[in-house]
Design a protein around this motif. Structure first.
Motif, PDB file in Angstrom:
ATOM      1  N   SER A 107       0.857  -1.188   0.000  1.00  0.00           N
ATOM      2  CA  SER A 107       0.000   0.000   0.000  1.00  0.00           C
ATOM      3  C   SER A 107       0.886   1.229   0.000  1.00  0.00           C
ATOM      4  O   SER A 107       2.109   1.155   0.165  1.00  0.00           O
ATOM      5  CB  SER A 107      -0.895   0.001   1.247  1.00  0.00           C
ATOM      6  OG  SER A 107      -0.092  -0.118   2.418  1.00  0.00           O
ATOM      7  N   HIS A 108       0.233   2.397  -0.149  1.00  0.00           N
ATOM      8  CA  HIS A 108       0.929   3.687  -0.097  1.00  0.00           C
ATOM      9  C   HIS A 108       0.387   4.587   1.000  1.00  0.00           C
ATOM     10  O   HIS A 108       1.014   5.581   1.342  1.00  0.00           O
ATOM     11  CB  HIS A 108       0.785   4.413  -1.441  1.00  0.00           C
ATOM     12  CG  HIS A 108       1.211   3.609  -2.627  1.00  0.00           C
ATOM     13  ND1 HIS A 108       0.318   2.875  -3.393  1.00  0.00           N
ATOM     14  CD2 HIS A 108       2.433   3.402  -3.170  1.00  0.00           C
ATOM     15  CE1 HIS A 108       0.981   2.265  -4.371  1.00  0.00           C
ATOM     16  NE2 HIS A 108       2.254   2.550  -4.259  1.00  0.00           N
ATOM     17  N   ASN A 109      -0.787   4.266   1.532  1.00  0.00           N
ATOM     18  CA  ASN A 109      -1.497   5.182   2.410  1.00  0.00           C
ATOM     19  C   ASN A 109      -1.241   4.876   3.883  1.00  0.00           C
ATOM     20  O   ASN A 109      -0.615   3.886   4.241  1.00  0.00           O
ATOM     21  CB  ASN A 109      -3.004   5.112   2.113  1.00  0.00           C
ATOM     22  CG  ASN A 109      -3.603   3.783   2.530  1.00  0.00           C
ATOM     23  OD1 ASN A 109      -3.993   3.582   3.678  1.00  0.00           O
ATOM     24  ND2 ASN A 109      -3.669   2.817   1.608  1.00  0.00           N
ATOM     25  N   TRP A 110      -1.792   5.726   4.754  1.00  0.00           N
ATOM     26  CA  TRP A 110      -1.606   5.553   6.202  1.00  0.00           C
ATOM     27  C   TRP A 110      -2.363   4.348   6.740  1.00  0.00           C
ATOM     28  O   TRP A 110      -1.944   3.723   7.708  1.00  0.00           O
ATOM     29  CB  TRP A 110      -2.070   6.829   6.922  1.00  0.00           C
ATOM     30  CG  TRP A 110      -1.928   6.757   8.399  1.00  0.00           C
ATOM     31  CD1 TRP A 110      -0.781   6.925   9.133  1.00  0.00           C
ATOM     32  CD2 TRP A 110      -2.966   6.482   9.353  1.00  0.00           C
ATOM     33  NE1 TRP A 110      -1.044   6.773  10.470  1.00  0.00           N
ATOM     34  CE2 TRP A 110      -2.381   6.503  10.635  1.00  0.00           C
ATOM     35  CE3 TRP A 110      -4.338   6.236   9.234  1.00  0.00           C
ATOM     36  CZ2 TRP A 110      -3.111   6.277  11.793  1.00  0.00           C
ATOM     37  CZ3 TRP A 110      -5.069   6.011  10.383  1.00  0.00           C
ATOM     38  CH2 TRP A 110      -4.443   6.031  11.650  1.00  0.00           C
ATOM     39  N   PHE A 111      -3.470   3.960   6.114  1.00  0.00           N
ATOM     40  CA  PHE A 111      -4.308   2.865   6.593  1.00  0.00           C
ATOM     41  C   PHE A 111      -3.779   1.482   6.200  1.00  0.00           C
ATOM     42  O   PHE A 111      -4.327   0.476   6.612  1.00  0.00           O
ATOM     43  CB  PHE A 111      -5.731   2.992   6.026  1.00  0.00           C
ATOM     44  CG  PHE A 111      -6.547   4.084   6.646  1.00  0.00           C
ATOM     45  CD1 PHE A 111      -7.357   3.840   7.744  1.00  0.00           C
ATOM     46  CD2 PHE A 111      -6.519   5.369   6.127  1.00  0.00           C
ATOM     47  CE1 PHE A 111      -8.118   4.846   8.311  1.00  0.00           C
ATOM     48  CE2 PHE A 111      -7.275   6.376   6.684  1.00  0.00           C
ATOM     49  CZ  PHE A 111      -8.078   6.111   7.787  1.00  0.00           C
ATOM     50  N   PHE A 112      -2.750   1.392   5.373  1.00  0.00           N
ATOM     51  CA  PHE A 112      -2.330   0.153   4.717  1.00  0.00           C
ATOM     52  C   PHE A 112      -3.423  -0.321   3.759  1.00  0.00           C
ATOM     53  O   PHE A 112      -4.363   0.411   3.469  1.00  0.00           O
ATOM     54  CB  PHE A 112      -2.008  -0.958   5.729  1.00  0.00           C
ATOM     55  CG  PHE A 112      -0.955  -0.588   6.728  1.00  0.00           C
ATOM     56  CD1 PHE A 112       0.387  -0.591   6.386  1.00  0.00           C
ATOM     57  CD2 PHE A 112      -1.299  -0.243   8.033  1.00  0.00           C
ATOM     58  CE1 PHE A 112       1.365  -0.253   7.306  1.00  0.00           C
ATOM     59  CE2 PHE A 112      -0.330   0.093   8.956  1.00  0.00           C
ATOM     60  CZ  PHE A 112       1.006   0.084   8.586  1.00  0.00           C
ATOM     61  N   ASN A 113      -3.284  -1.577   3.249  1.00  0.00           N
ATOM     62  CA  ASN A 113      -4.336  -2.163   2.438  1.00  0.00           C
ATOM     63  C   ASN A 113      -5.138  -3.126   3.302  1.00  0.00           C
ATOM     64  O   ASN A 113      -4.795  -3.362   4.469  1.00  0.00           O
ATOM     65  CB  ASN A 113      -3.750  -2.867   1.203  1.00  0.00           C
ATOM     66  CG  ASN A 113      -4.668  -2.756  -0.007  1.00  0.00           C
ATOM     67  OD1 ASN A 113      -5.872  -2.953   0.099  1.00  0.00           O
ATOM     68  ND2 ASN A 113      -4.102  -2.428  -1.157  1.00  0.00           N
ATOM     69  N   ILE A 114      -6.162  -3.743   2.728  1.00  0.00           N
ATOM     70  CA  ILE A 114      -6.999  -4.648   3.505  1.00  0.00           C
ATOM     71  C   ILE A 114      -6.210  -5.866   3.980  1.00  0.00           C
ATOM     72  O   ILE A 114      -6.570  -6.517   4.961  1.00  0.00           O
ATOM     73  CB  ILE A 114      -8.234  -5.069   2.678  1.00  0.00           C
ATOM     74  CG1 ILE A 114      -9.329  -5.620   3.602  1.00  0.00           C
ATOM     75  CG2 ILE A 114      -7.847  -6.028   1.554  1.00  0.00           C
ATOM     76  CD1 ILE A 114     -10.667  -5.809   2.899  1.00  0.00           C
ATOM     77  N   THR A 115      -5.092  -6.168   3.314  1.00  0.00           N
ATOM     78  CA  THR A 115      -4.234  -7.283   3.714  1.00  0.00           C
ATOM     79  C   THR A 115      -3.707  -7.127   5.142  1.00  0.00           C
ATOM     80  O   THR A 115      -3.540  -8.126   5.856  1.00  0.00           O
ATOM     81  CB  THR A 115      -3.052  -7.405   2.745  1.00  0.00           C
ATOM     82  OG1 THR A 115      -2.578  -6.096   2.399  1.00  0.00           O
ATOM     83  CG2 THR A 115      -3.459  -8.107   1.468  1.00  0.00           C
TER      84      THR A 115
END
Length: 364
Positions: A107-115
């Motif tokens: 991912s690139h964002n602060w939340f990560f990906n659903i993984t």
């Protein structure tokens, strides 16, 4: 990392580097009426300390994080001792990064990906790992004795006060083997095509019996000019040996102080795309714009699937990094769900909910 202590440039002298971060969060959530009325909330996120040390071919890497009590308080994210056999080969022992999927983040964002929310991104467990980094091939082999064990009691449930999601409740991860292989290709466009696999036991406290679990993944990452694309396809199965009356279709996972349910068997598909722009706006030197998407396909027919999509931008200004994210979720515990069973049974009547989030951090 800030060089706090160093004994010259000689390789045979001990070296120590200290660093860390202080972060704050602004939150505006579509499902929280009190936040809408107040125009959102601004609060403390996290303070962390990083330490790297080396002496000859032996080195250390550790990170301790301090969250609020509501999010688990203080805990070790990672902490391991390594030995470098050569420039390409080394071994790590301790609370190590689990070699599975795209490193370090899918991912690139602060939340990560659903993984991340199913323990398949930026995971760390207790064990031993061998790492090879070559010109054309990377690979890693690991034996992970267990997830973070804080109580050292076979009949005591694992604490949810941890950074990465692990099995908690009446089952415990143990004796897990991981293999990851990545082929690197290209010149102008840099491709990384990989396979990851893991297999281990699930010890059940009530039955004193070992079940098992496994995960397999194909992953691909490419960098071209200022673009980055990350994709993964994962299949996962958990086969616990629960006592009579307990569902084998659901496992319990925990992090940040609170557990929730996850479907025992599922597939995950993710795609994350970003583009970086160099700018000269006062202290701001770079913008990274991204969209990260994740889909959790649950194998139990009666369960409702889960989705996550995050659109945002990372703003770089010296040592200050600011994530500005619009995170949307459907049957997602952290994005408008009831938290307990969104990643397991789900809710057919669930609505897409969203959280506008600004995370500001000074990294040193």
């Amino acid at each position: 990392m800030f060089p706090f202590l160093s004994f010259g440039q000689n390789k045979d002298k001990p070296k120590l580097e200290l660093g860390g971060a202080l972060r704050f969060n602004y939150i505006y959530s579509s499902w929280k009426e009190e936040q809408k009325t107040k125009g959102g909330e601004l609060g403390y996120d996290m303070f962390r300390i990083n330490a790297k040390a080396s002496y000859k071919k032996v080195f250390l890497n550790a990170e301790y994080r301090l969250y609020s009590d509501a999010f688990g308080g203080g805990f070790l994210k990672q902490g391991w001792v390594g030995y470098k056999f050569s420039e390409k080969n080394e071994v790590h022992a301790g609370l190590v990064y689990v070699p599975f999927g795209i490193k370090q983040y899918n991912s690139h964002n602060w939340f990560f990906n659903i993984t991340y929310y199913a323990g398949l991104e930026d995971d760390h467990d207790m064990g031993l790992k061998y790492v090879h980094t070559g010109a054309n091939w990377d690979y890693a082999v690991a034996f992970l004795k267990n997830a973070e064990e804080l109580n050292f009691g076979g009949d005591v449930e694992n604490s949810s006060s941890r950074y990465s999601y692990d099995i908690v409740g009446r089952n415990k991860e143990t004796n897990q083997f991981n293999l990851k292989l990545v082929r690197k290709l290209g010149n102008a466009a840099k491709h990384r095509i990989g396979f990851s696999g893991q297999y281990g036991s699930l010890y059940n406290i009530d039955t004193d019996t070992n079940g098992n679990h496994y995960a397999l993944a194909l992953h691909y990452e490419v960098d071209y000019n200022s673009w980055n694309l990350k994709t993964e396809a994962i299949t996962v199965a958990h086969n616990p040996e629960n006592e009579t009356g307990q569902s084998n279709a659901i496992v319990q996972m925990g992090a940040y102080g609170t557990p929730y349910e996850v479907a025992a068997d599922f597939n995950m598909y993710t795609a994350a795309l970003s583009k970086t722009f160099k700018v000269n706006w006062g202290p701001i030197s770079q913008l990274e714009v991204y969209n990260d998407f994740g889909y959790m396909q649950k194998k139990e027919q009666e369960f409702t699937d889960s989705f996550q999509n995050v659109t945002g931008v990372l703003v770089t200004a010296g040592q200050v990094y600011t994530y500005i994210d619009y995170a949307a979720g459907y049957n997602h515990s952290w994005l408008g769900g009831n938290f307990i069973d969104d990643f397991s049974t789900g809710n057919l009547d669930a609505k897409w909910e969203a959280r506008f989030n600004i995370n500001i951090g000074y990294y040193f």
